[in-house]
Design an enzyme around this catalytic site. Structure first.
Site, mmCIF file in Angstrom:
data_model
loop_
_atom_site.group_PDB
_atom_site.id
_atom_site.type_symbol
_atom_site.label_atom_id
_atom_site.label_comp_id
_atom_site.label_asym_id
_atom_site.label_seq_id
_atom_site.Cartn_x
_atom_site.Cartn_y
_atom_site.Cartn_z
ATOM 1 N N TYR A 154 10.178 6.799 15.880
ATOM 2 C CA TYR A 154 10.211 6.928 14.422
ATOM 3 C C TYR A 154 11.444 7.720 13.977
ATOM 4 C CZ TYR A 154 8.494 7.823 9.677
ATOM 5 O OH TYR A 154 8.358 7.893 8.308
ATOM 6 N N GLY A 201 7.574 0.416 6.671
ATOM 7 C CA GLY A 201 7.707 1.209 7.882
ATOM 8 C C GLY A 201 6.378 1.368 8.592
ATOM 9 N N LYS A 216 14.491 6.326 11.616
ATOM 10 C CA LYS A 216 14.781 6.908 10.307
ATOM 11 C C LYS A 216 16.172 7.536 10.258
ATOM 12 C CE LYS A 216 11.072 5.711 8.134
ATOM 13 N NZ LYS A 216 11.148 4.724 7.031
ATOM 14 N N ARG A 276 0.835 -1.203 0.000
ATOM 15 C CA ARG A 276 0.000 0.000 0.000
ATOM 16 C C ARG A 276 0.867 1.250 0.000
ATOM 17 N NH1 ARG A 276 -3.560 0.431 5.167
ATOM 18 N NH2 ARG A 276 -4.262 -1.611 4.454
ATOM 19 N N SER A 329 13.188 9.619 6.241
ATOM 20 C CA SER A 329 12.175 10.653 6.467
ATOM 21 C C SER A 329 12.885 11.903 6.945
ATOM 22 C CB SER A 329 11.168 10.201 7.529
ATOM 23 O OG SER A 329 10.376 11.297 7.972
#
Length: 253
Positions: A163, A91, A167, A15, A151
């Site tokens: 997160y 992720g 990253k 997705r 990110s």
């Protein structure tokens, strides 16, 4: 690297941004190994690719599991014959403040489970897939390309200790691997997306969306197609390695 007929593995292909990358590379003639933990999502991506005469194979895999990753990449080699590129896109988010204190009383804190779940998928998953992908490329003798999706949150962002740390780690692997794997003719690059139009942003309140867009210098959210185009650019340019491309419309966190 010539994308046409190249075998490219994409994690998180079920997705979102992973699916968009898969669709774009399929349109360029790539043979895709679609990797995701959710078979139903993978089947949607597969159907969309095959409806456009694209070529792909599905691999259900939890990228945080060493045994599953090893088995998956062995299956990629067995079914598709080789591996020329890997896009590490899988992720997850488990946002939360480090601590919440009200009137001197501790109300809440980020749990170890919140921390570990994100580190396991985003960072350990990238490591495991990168290791197995690099091994196949090196053994194949033709070199290859690894692209890690990081990110802009890697610089730190409120409410995202887990997160941001994951990253940042993913970005550091880009430089490390580029130096280690150059002897095998494997290039490694990273992309640090800013705020992109996804299912999550689509559910935001209009006023929150307006504030977000105002904070981005170009005045709009990123589109998945723009990320896919950047992936294509990296694959095609053989002089790119060991660097991050910040795809954020001028936004800095």
């Amino acid at each position: 690297m010539d994308i046409n007929h190249s075998v490219i593995a994409i994690t998180g292909a079920g997705r979102g941004l992973g699916r968009a990358i898969a669709q774009h590379l399929a349109s360029q003639g790539a043979v895709l190994a679609l990797i995701d933990v959710n078979r139903a999502d993978l089947e949607v991506t597969e159907a969309e690719i095959r409806s456009r005469d694209g070529h792909c194979a599905l691999f259900v895999c939890n990228v945080a599991s060493e045994t599953e990753v090893e088995a998956t990449f062995a299956a990629v080699k067995e079914q598709l014959g080789a591996l020329h590129s890997l896009i590490n896109c899988a992720g997850i988010l488990r946002d939360g403040m480090l601590i919440k204190v009200k009137e001197g009383e501790l109300q809440e804190k980020m749990s170890l489970a919140q921390w570990q779940a994100v580190i396991d998928v985003n960072l350990t998953g990238t490591f495991l897939c990168g290791r197995e992908g690099a091994a196949l490329m090196a053994q194949g003798g033709q070199g290859g390309v690894i692209i890690n999706i990081s990110s802009i949150a890697r610089a730190g962002n409120i409410g995202q200790s887990n997160y941001a740390a994951s990253k940042a780690g993913v970005a550091s692997l880009v430089v490390t691997w580029a130096r280690e794997l150059a002897r095998h003719k494997i290039r490694v690059m990273g992309i640090a997306p800013g705020v992109f139009a996804t299912d999550m942003t689509a559910a935001m309140k209009p006023e929150a969306m307006a504030r977000m867009q105002q904070a981005i210098p170009v005045g709009t959210l990123g589109e998945a197609a723009q990320l896919a185009q950047t992936v294509q650019f990296i694959l095609a340019n053989d002089y790119l390695s060991g660097r991050m491309i910040e795809l954020d419309g001028g936004l800095r966190i």
